[in-house]
Write an enzyme that holds these catalytic residues in place. Structure first.
Site, PDB file in Angstrom:
ATOM      1  N   ILE A 162       1.800  18.521  87.467  1.00  0.00           N
ATOM      2  CA  ILE A 162       1.328  18.391  88.855  1.00  0.00           C
ATOM      3  C   ILE A 162      -0.012  17.643  88.860  1.00  0.00           C
ATOM      4  O   ILE A 162      -0.943  18.013  88.143  1.00  0.00           O
ATOM      5  CB  ILE A 162       1.165  19.776  89.525  1.00  0.00           C
ATOM      6  CG1 ILE A 162       2.454  20.596  89.425  1.00  0.00           C
ATOM      7  CG2 ILE A 162       0.716  19.626  90.975  1.00  0.00           C
ATOM      8  CD1 ILE A 162       3.641  20.055  90.186  1.00  0.00           C
ATOM      9  N   ASP A 205      -8.275  36.139  92.717  1.00  0.00           N
ATOM     10  CA  ASP A 205      -8.304  35.615  91.350  1.00  0.00           C
ATOM     11  C   ASP A 205      -9.091  36.604  90.498  1.00  0.00           C
ATOM     12  O   ASP A 205      -9.737  37.513  91.031  1.00  0.00           O
ATOM     13  CB  ASP A 205      -8.941  34.212  91.308  1.00  0.00           C
ATOM     14  CG  ASP A 205      -8.350  33.368  90.185  1.00  0.00           C
ATOM     15  OD1 ASP A 205      -7.763  32.319  90.461  1.00  0.00           O
ATOM     16  OD2 ASP A 205      -8.459  33.785  89.004  1.00  0.00           O
ATOM     17  N   ILE A 206      -9.048  36.396  89.195  1.00  0.00           N
ATOM     18  CA  ILE A 206      -9.747  37.324  88.300  1.00  0.00           C
ATOM     19  C   ILE A 206     -11.263  37.158  88.422  1.00  0.00           C
ATOM     20  O   ILE A 206     -12.022  38.063  88.122  1.00  0.00           O
ATOM     21  CB  ILE A 206      -9.248  37.161  86.847  1.00  0.00           C
ATOM     22  CG1 ILE A 206      -9.657  38.333  85.974  1.00  0.00           C
ATOM     23  CG2 ILE A 206      -9.672  35.825  86.254  1.00  0.00           C
ATOM     24  CD1 ILE A 206      -8.777  38.574  84.791  1.00  0.00           C
ATOM     25  N   GLY A 241      -6.831  28.528  90.862  1.00  0.00           N
ATOM     26  CA  GLY A 241      -6.337  27.529  89.914  1.00  0.00           C
ATOM     27  C   GLY A 241      -5.951  26.239  90.610  1.00  0.00           C
ATOM     28  O   GLY A 241      -6.101  26.098  91.829  1.00  0.00           O
ATOM     29  N   GLN A 242      -5.432  25.293  89.819  1.00  0.00           N
ATOM     30  CA  GLN A 242      -5.119  23.951  90.354  1.00  0.00           C
ATOM     31  C   GLN A 242      -4.143  24.036  91.529  1.00  0.00           C
ATOM     32  O   GLN A 242      -4.402  23.486  92.597  1.00  0.00           O
ATOM     33  CB  GLN A 242      -4.516  23.072  89.242  1.00  0.00           C
ATOM     34  CG  GLN A 242      -4.283  21.632  89.684  1.00  0.00           C
ATOM     35  CD  GLN A 242      -3.217  20.894  88.867  1.00  0.00           C
ATOM     36  OE1 GLN A 242      -2.499  21.498  88.068  1.00  0.00           O
ATOM     37  NE2 GLN A 242      -3.117  19.605  89.062  1.00  0.00           N
ATOM     38  N   ASP A 290      -7.093  41.139  88.937  1.00  0.00           N
ATOM     39  CA  ASP A 290      -6.475  40.740  87.676  1.00  0.00           C
ATOM     40  C   ASP A 290      -4.966  40.833  87.911  1.00  0.00           C
ATOM     41  O   ASP A 290      -4.454  41.917  88.216  1.00  0.00           O
ATOM     42  CB  ASP A 290      -6.944  41.719  86.584  1.00  0.00           C
ATOM     43  CG  ASP A 290      -6.269  41.457  85.240  1.00  0.00           C
ATOM     44  OD1 ASP A 290      -5.294  40.682  85.178  1.00  0.00           O
ATOM     45  OD2 ASP A 290      -6.733  42.062  84.249  1.00  0.00           O
ATOM     46  N   TYR A 294       4.459  29.129  75.947  1.00  0.00           N
ATOM     47  CA  TYR A 294       4.511  28.978  77.406  1.00  0.00           C
ATOM     48  C   TYR A 294       5.967  28.851  77.863  1.00  0.00           C
ATOM     49  O   TYR A 294       6.405  29.534  78.793  1.00  0.00           O
ATOM     50  CB  TYR A 294       3.696  27.739  77.767  1.00  0.00           C
ATOM     51  CG  TYR A 294       3.696  27.345  79.221  1.00  0.00           C
ATOM     52  CD1 TYR A 294       3.142  28.161  80.194  1.00  0.00           C
ATOM     53  CD2 TYR A 294       4.207  26.103  79.609  1.00  0.00           C
ATOM     54  CE1 TYR A 294       3.122  27.760  81.528  1.00  0.00           C
ATOM     55  CE2 TYR A 294       4.176  25.703  80.935  1.00  0.00           C
ATOM     56  CZ  TYR A 294       3.636  26.542  81.888  1.00  0.00           C
ATOM     57  OH  TYR A 294       3.614  26.140  83.198  1.00  0.00           O
ATOM     58  N   LYS A 325       8.216  31.291  80.182  1.00  0.00           N
ATOM     59  CA  LYS A 325       8.825  30.840  81.451  1.00  0.00           C
ATOM     60  C   LYS A 325      10.331  31.074  81.456  1.00  0.00           C
ATOM     61  O   LYS A 325      10.894  31.507  82.463  1.00  0.00           O
ATOM     62  CB  LYS A 325       8.500  29.360  81.702  1.00  0.00           C
ATOM     63  CG  LYS A 325       7.046  29.099  82.067  1.00  0.00           C
ATOM     64  CD  LYS A 325       6.668  29.736  83.395  1.00  0.00           C
ATOM     65  CE  LYS A 325       5.228  29.564  83.769  1.00  0.00           C
ATOM     66  NZ  LYS A 325       4.819  30.362  84.936  1.00  0.00           N
ATOM     67  N   GLY A 352      -4.118  34.372  91.511  1.00  0.00           N
ATOM     68  CA  GLY A 352      -4.455  33.135  90.799  1.00  0.00           C
ATOM     69  C   GLY A 352      -4.725  32.009  91.776  1.00  0.00           C
ATOM     70  O   GLY A 352      -4.358  30.860  91.533  1.00  0.00           O
TER      71      GLY A 352
HETATM   72  C1  AKB Z   1       1.699  22.118  81.363  1.00  0.00           C
HETATM   73  O1  AKB Z   1       1.507  20.949  80.999  1.00  0.00           O
HETATM   74  O2  AKB Z   1       1.622  23.089  80.613  1.00  0.00           O
HETATM   75  C2  AKB Z   1       2.109  22.358  82.799  1.00  0.00           C
HETATM   76  C3  AKB Z   1       3.582  22.402  82.981  1.00  0.00           C
HETATM   77  C4  AKB Z   1       4.395  21.189  82.815  1.00  0.00           C
HETATM   78  O3  AKB Z   1       4.105  23.436  83.289  1.00  0.00           O
HETATM   79  N1  AKB Z   1       1.533  21.351  83.630  1.00  0.00           N
END
Ligand code: AKB
Length: 312
Positions: free
Chosen positions: A173, A35-36, A12-13, A53, A143, A147, A9
């Site tokens: 970030i 990256d993919i 990405g940012q 991937d 998400y 996590k 990855g």
């Molecule tokens: C998001 O906003 O989903 C991310 C995070 C806080 O993990 N930047």
């Protein structure tokens, strides 16, 4: 230090700037970006690059063997806002990739793993101010669920199999080199670009939404510092709370106005407001500061200067 690092990855940012910094430290040929899909020509030409991937075990193993990889940074993930729209896909990407990498580490194909967690592990029932390292964690987003589960998988692989996996709970970030995509904290990046380009910004969160944030340079330094710390010093094998600053959309707008006096902000909250409201406002990261001497450099004032200078 002789390490060969695979970044999954990498386009990405965070992956982009992390790869650049790792190449400065370890040498460009010792850091394999992947990256993919292919990134910009400049990025792909800057050092070894593979299409991988992050869910695909054989592609990852092939790269590990081809380059004699010792460390993997797994940066591929679907962020909070997009994950709410594609829950199954988000779960699949965020979890499968982690389990593949942890298994490869358990089988001793790699020595060390970095995997990012997030403030999204906390939910409505966690304390909002000075959120402790250990507290109630009942995330309300896919998400966040991925996590918090991932953190426990990391801890499990460390406890049961001695896998050296390390993790940080990133706040939002903020950076100018690569734009973020699909996060709830993305407004704090977009606002700088719109301020420079149009002099105005319509924010998808309300003016009082306070969230923990961090400038990219600090996030990269923290990540590499954590990975370079003696294993014995790492007392947390789920993920460390990490903090630098907290602000609201109104406060960041006020800071931008110091540089662009005519800048104006309006508010039109959408579904991301509910996500933001479930997250902490200020994080207590004393464990990181104590265990491996974490210290941030950038506050809102300094970050705003850097962002506006670099974007212009
Ligand atoms: C998001 O906003 O989903 C991310 C995070 C806080 O993990 N930047």
């Amino acid at each position: 230090m002789s390490e060969t690092i695979l970044v999954l990855g990498a386009c990405g940012q965070i992956g982009t700037e992390l790869t650049q910094k790792l190449r400065e430290i370890y040498g460009k040929d010792n850091v394999i970006a992947s990256d993919i899909r292919e990134g910009s020509k400049e990025f792909v030409d800057a050092g070894p690059f593979e299409i991988i991937d992050a869910k695909n075990r054989s592609q990852i193993l092939e790269a590990i063997q081809k380059y004699n990889v010792t460390q993997v940074y797994l940066m591929a993930a679907m962020l909070s806002a997009t994950a709410e729209k594609l829950p199954q896909k988000a779960w699949n990407l965020n979890m499968s990739s982690l389990l593949v990498v942890l298994e490869l580490a358990r089988e001793k194909h790699i020595k060390q793993v970095y995997w990012p967690s997030s403030i999204a592990v906390f939910g409505n029932t966690s304390p909002k101010i000075d959120t402790p390292q250990k507290t109630i964690m009942e995330p309300s987003t896919v998400y966040g669920i991925s996590k918090v589960s991932g953190e426990h998988w990391c801890n499990y692989y460390y406890e049961k199999f001695g896998v050296d996996v390390r993790s940080l709970r990133y706040p939002g970030i903020i950076s100018w080199k690569t734009r973020p995509g699909g996060g709830t904290t993305d407004y704090a990046v977009d606002i700088y670009f719109k301020a420079q380009e149009e002099g105005k910004y319509e924010c998808f969160l309300n003016e009082k939404t306070r969230l923990p944030m961090m400038y990219m340079n600090d996030a990269i330094d923290a990540t590499i510092q954590l990975m370079q710390t003696e294993s014995n010093n790492i007392k947390t094998r789920t993920a460390y709370n990490l903090a630098a600053m907290s602000f609201t959309p109104a406060e960041i707008a006020q800071e931008i106005k110091k540089h662009i006096p005519d800048f104006s902000i309006s508010y039109n909250p959408d579904f991301r407001q509910e996500i933001a409201d479930s997250w902490p406002q200020v994080i207590d990261d004393n464990n990181a500061r104590k265990d491996w001497s974490w210290k941030h450099q950038f506050d809102l004032e300094l970050m705003t200067k850097e962002m506006l200078k670099n974007i212009s």
